[in-house]
Design a protein around this motif. Structure first.
Motif, PDB file in Angstrom:
ATOM      1  N   LEU A  65      13.175 -21.481  47.306  1.00  0.00           N
ATOM      2  CA  LEU A  65      11.713 -21.527  47.307  1.00  0.00           C
ATOM      3  C   LEU A  65      11.124 -22.586  48.241  1.00  0.00           C
ATOM      4  O   LEU A  65       9.929 -22.602  48.472  1.00  0.00           O
ATOM      5  CB  LEU A  65      11.188 -21.758  45.881  1.00  0.00           C
ATOM      6  N   GLY A  66      11.930 -23.488  48.743  1.00  0.00           N
ATOM      7  CA  GLY A  66      11.386 -24.537  49.587  1.00  0.00           C
ATOM      8  C   GLY A  66      10.738 -25.629  48.753  1.00  0.00           C
ATOM      9  O   GLY A  66      10.942 -25.725  47.546  1.00  0.00           O
ATOM     10  N   SER A  67       9.904 -26.434  49.385  1.00  0.00           N
ATOM     11  CA  SER A  67       9.299 -27.568  48.681  1.00  0.00           C
ATOM     12  C   SER A  67       7.982 -27.217  47.997  1.00  0.00           C
ATOM     13  O   SER A  67       7.615 -27.821  46.991  1.00  0.00           O
ATOM     14  CB  SER A  67       9.074 -28.734  49.645  1.00  0.00           C
ATOM     15  N   THR A  68       7.267 -26.246  48.529  1.00  0.00           N
ATOM     16  CA  THR A  68       6.003 -25.787  47.921  1.00  0.00           C
ATOM     17  C   THR A  68       5.867 -24.284  48.144  1.00  0.00           C
ATOM     18  O   THR A  68       6.511 -23.706  49.020  1.00  0.00           O
ATOM     19  CB  THR A  68       4.767 -26.483  48.533  1.00  0.00           C
ATOM     20  N   PHE A  69       5.009 -23.659  47.347  1.00  0.00           N
ATOM     21  CA  PHE A  69       4.643 -22.261  47.591  1.00  0.00           C
ATOM     22  C   PHE A  69       3.275 -21.996  46.978  1.00  0.00           C
ATOM     23  O   PHE A  69       2.818 -22.720  46.081  1.00  0.00           O
ATOM     24  CB  PHE A  69       5.687 -21.290  47.039  1.00  0.00           C
ATOM     25  N   LYS A  70       2.604 -20.966  47.488  1.00  0.00           N
ATOM     26  CA  LYS A  70       1.264 -20.633  47.005  1.00  0.00           C
ATOM     27  C   LYS A  70       1.356 -19.608  45.894  1.00  0.00           C
ATOM     28  O   LYS A  70       1.929 -18.528  46.064  1.00  0.00           O
ATOM     29  CB  LYS A  70       0.401 -20.092  48.143  1.00  0.00           C
ATOM     30  N   ALA A  71       0.796 -19.945  44.746  1.00  0.00           N
ATOM     31  CA  ALA A  71       0.804 -19.049  43.589  1.00  0.00           C
ATOM     32  C   ALA A  71      -0.394 -18.114  43.636  1.00  0.00           C
ATOM     33  O   ALA A  71      -1.414 -18.401  44.274  1.00  0.00           O
ATOM     34  CB  ALA A  71       0.778 -19.855  42.298  1.00  0.00           C
ATOM     35  N   SER A  72      -0.286 -16.998  42.951  1.00  0.00           N
ATOM     36  CA  SER A  72      -1.398 -16.062  42.826  1.00  0.00           C
ATOM     37  C   SER A  72      -2.498 -16.672  41.958  1.00  0.00           C
ATOM     38  O   SER A  72      -2.256 -17.620  41.200  1.00  0.00           O
ATOM     39  CB  SER A  72      -0.915 -14.756  42.192  1.00  0.00           C
ATOM     40  N   PRO A  73      -3.730 -16.145  42.034  1.00  0.00           N
ATOM     41  CA  PRO A  73      -4.800 -16.644  41.172  1.00  0.00           C
ATOM     42  C   PRO A  73      -4.388 -16.632  39.713  1.00  0.00           C
ATOM     43  O   PRO A  73      -3.743 -15.698  39.233  1.00  0.00           O
ATOM     44  CB  PRO A  73      -5.947 -15.668  41.443  1.00  0.00           C
ATOM     45  N   ASN A  74      -4.773 -17.687  39.000  1.00  0.00           N
ATOM     46  CA  ASN A  74      -4.352 -17.850  37.614  1.00  0.00           C
ATOM     47  C   ASN A  74      -5.306 -18.795  36.904  1.00  0.00           C
ATOM     48  O   ASN A  74      -5.979 -19.618  37.535  1.00  0.00           O
ATOM     49  CB  ASN A  74      -2.926 -18.426  37.577  1.00  0.00           C
ATOM     50  N   GLU A  75      -5.379 -18.677  35.601  1.00  0.00           N
ATOM     51  CA  GLU A  75      -6.060 -19.658  34.757  1.00  0.00           C
ATOM     52  C   GLU A  75      -4.995 -20.680  34.377  1.00  0.00           C
ATOM     53  O   GLU A  75      -4.044 -20.353  33.665  1.00  0.00           O
ATOM     54  CB  GLU A  75      -6.626 -18.973  33.514  1.00  0.00           C
ATOM     55  N   TRP A  76      -5.143 -21.902  34.845  1.00  0.00           N
ATOM     56  CA  TRP A  76      -4.108 -22.919  34.655  1.00  0.00           C
ATOM     57  C   TRP A  76      -4.368 -23.706  33.380  1.00  0.00           C
ATOM     58  O   TRP A  76      -5.513 -24.082  33.084  1.00  0.00           O
ATOM     59  CB  TRP A  76      -4.060 -23.848  35.870  1.00  0.00           C
ATOM     60  N   TYR A  77      -3.304 -24.000  32.636  1.00  0.00           N
ATOM     61  CA  TYR A  77      -3.412 -24.686  31.355  1.00  0.00           C
ATOM     62  C   TYR A  77      -2.984 -26.159  31.449  1.00  0.00           C
ATOM     63  O   TYR A  77      -2.061 -26.503  32.177  1.00  0.00           O
ATOM     64  CB  TYR A  77      -2.497 -24.027  30.312  1.00  0.00           C
ATOM     65  N   ARG A  78      -3.641 -26.958  30.650  1.00  0.00           N
ATOM     66  CA  ARG A  78      -3.210 -28.331  30.363  1.00  0.00           C
ATOM     67  C   ARG A  78      -2.765 -28.353  28.909  1.00  0.00           C
ATOM     68  O   ARG A  78      -3.300 -27.622  28.078  1.00  0.00           O
ATOM     69  CB  ARG A  78      -4.371 -29.321  30.582  1.00  0.00           C
ATOM     70  N   TRP A  79      -1.795 -29.228  28.579  1.00  0.00           N
ATOM     71  CA  TRP A  79      -1.207 -29.232  27.240  1.00  0.00           C
ATOM     72  C   TRP A  79      -1.422 -30.565  26.530  1.00  0.00           C
ATOM     73  O   TRP A  79      -1.655 -31.596  27.169  1.00  0.00           O
ATOM     74  CB  TRP A  79       0.290 -28.929  27.323  1.00  0.00           C
ATOM     75  N   GLN A  80      -1.308 -30.529  25.223  1.00  0.00           N
ATOM     76  CA  GLN A  80      -1.492 -31.727  24.409  1.00  0.00           C
ATOM     77  C   GLN A  80      -0.357 -32.723  24.626  1.00  0.00           C
ATOM     78  O   GLN A  80      -0.587 -33.930  24.762  1.00  0.00           O
ATOM     79  CB  GLN A  80      -1.560 -31.332  22.935  1.00  0.00           C
ATOM     80  N   ASN A  81       0.870 -32.250  24.674  1.00  0.00           N
ATOM     81  CA  ASN A  81       2.027 -33.137  24.816  1.00  0.00           C
ATOM     82  C   ASN A  81       2.315 -33.443  26.279  1.00  0.00           C
ATOM     83  O   ASN A  81       2.162 -32.572  27.149  1.00  0.00           O
ATOM     84  CB  ASN A  81       3.272 -32.504  24.190  1.00  0.00           C
ATOM     85  N   ASP A  82       2.752 -34.641  26.543  1.00  0.00           N
ATOM     86  CA  ASP A  82       3.174 -35.038  27.886  1.00  0.00           C
ATOM     87  C   ASP A  82       4.665 -34.744  28.009  1.00  0.00           C
ATOM     88  O   ASP A  82       5.508 -35.532  27.582  1.00  0.00           O
ATOM     89  CB  ASP A  82       2.897 -36.531  28.102  1.00  0.00           C
ATOM     90  N   ILE A  83       4.984 -33.600  28.602  1.00  0.00           N
ATOM     91  CA  ILE A  83       6.390 -33.202  28.642  1.00  0.00           C
ATOM     92  C   ILE A  83       7.201 -34.020  29.649  1.00  0.00           C
ATOM     93  O   ILE A  83       8.435 -33.925  29.656  1.00  0.00           O
ATOM     94  CB  ILE A  83       6.556 -31.697  28.922  1.00  0.00           C
TER      95      ILE A  83
END
Length: 280
Positions: free
Chosen positions: A173-191
C-alpha cells in the motif's frame, strides 16, 4: 461394430466421463482455500445499506477470482457454533449481534482461532441510544475502542497514513493512500495506549480540515484518528470505512459515492481477507 459392442463402448465412455467429472469436482472442491460468511442487517441508514449492496456484489466477484467461497445472510440466528464451524472468516458488514447467545457463539469462535473483519457501524455503540455499549468483551477487549465519540460530516475522502507496514493486510500500500468518501468516527477509548491493539492506518494530517459540516463539531481540524486496526490476540481487522455519501438533501437517497472500486481500499480489504482465510 455390432450392437453389443457399441453398447459396451458407449457404457465405457459414459463411465469414464462420469469418473472424469467426479475427479474434476473433487479437485475443484479441494482447491477452495476457505469459506467466508458475511452478516448484515441492511436497514435504517441508506448509507450503510448502499455499502452492504456493494459488498455483496464485490466479494462474490473476488471469490471467483481468488478461489474462496462467499456467503452472506441477514439472519443473525445463524450466528451459532454449528453454523460458524463451516467458515474460516466471519464479516460484520454493518451491525453487530444483539442476542446474548449469538454473542457467546461469536466470542467462542474468535477465541477458537476464527477470522473476522468488521466495517464502520459494526463497532458502533453509544449509551442512551438504540445501540448501547452493553457488550464489554466486544467493544473494550476485542475492538478496544469502547463507545462511539463523534463523527465527521458530510462523508468525505481522506488521506490515510499506513502505520502497520509489516502487517499482511497492508501489503503493497505504500506510505499513504486516498480513501473513498466516508463518515469518520472518533472513539471513547485511546487505543494507542492499548498494548493489544496494532494500529494499521490513521487519518493523515494533510486531510484536515476533514468534513464539511454544517455543524462545526463535525469538521475535524486536528487530532489523531485510527481508521484500521488489529487485535494481536485474535485474527481480526476492523475498518472504519463503509459509509457511502448519499443524496439525503433532495430526498432521492441516490448514491453519491462508492467504497469499492477504489484500488487502494480494494487491495487493503482483499489482502486482509486472504490473510485471515489462509492463516492458521
Amino acid at each position: 461394430m455390432n450392437l453389443s459392442v457399441r453398447i459396451k463402448t458407449y457404457a465405457l465412455c459414459t463411465l469414464c466421463l462420469c469418473i472424469l467429472n467426479i475427479a474434476q469436482a473433487q479437485k475443484k472442491a479441494a482447491s477452495l482455500k476457505f469459506k467466508v460468511i458475511a452478516f448484515y442487517t441492511g436497514k435504517e441508514d441508506q448509507a450503510h445499506i448502499s455499502f452492504v449492496h456493494e459488498a455483496n456484489k464485490w466479494f462474490p466477484a473476488m471469490a471467483k477470482k481468488y478461489n474462496f467461497t462467499y456467503d452472506s445472510t441477514n439472519n443473525w440466528k445463524n450466528l451459532n457454533t454449528a453454523f460458524l464451524a463451516k467458515y474460516k472468516v466471519v464479516i460484520f458488514l454493518d451491525t453487530r449481534p444483539e442476542d446474548s447467545l449469538q454473542r457467546v457463539a461469536f466470542e467462542k469462535y474468535m477465541k477458537g482461532g476464527g477470522g473476522w473483519m468488521g466495517f464502520h457501524f459494526s463497532a458502533f455503540a453509544l449509551n442512551q441510544s438504540a445501540v448501547p455499549q452493553n457488550w464489554d468483551w466486544y467493544h473494550n477487549t476485542f475492538l478496544g475502542s469502547g463507545e462511539y465519540g463523534s463523527n465527521t460530516w458530510r462523508p468525505t475522502s481522506a488521506i490515510l497514513k499506513v502505520e502497520g507496514k509489516n502487517h499482511p493486510a497492508m501489503k503493497g500500500l505504500g506510505s499513504t493512500f486516498k480513501a473513498s468518501p466516508n463518515e469518520w468516527y472518533r472513539w471513547q477509548n485511546d487505543i494507542t495506549k492499548n498494548p493489544d491493539i496494532q494500529i494499521l492506518a490513521s487519518i493523515d494530517p494533510v486531510s484536515f480540515p476533514l468534513g464539511t459540516g454544517p455543524k462545526q463539531s463535525e469538521i475535524w481540524h486536528s487530532g489523531y484518528y485510527p481508521v484500521v486496526w488489529a487485535n494481536k490476540n485474535y485474527k481480526m481487522v476492523y475498518f472504519n470505512i463503509g459509509h457511502n455519501d448519499i443524496d439525503y438533501e433532495h430526498k432521492t437517497n441516490k448514491d453519491l459515492s462508492r467504497t469499492f472500486g477504489n484500488p487502494a481500499e480494494d487491495k487493503l480489504i482483499l489482502s486482509t481477507l486472504l490473510w485471515l482465510g489462509n492463516t492458521k
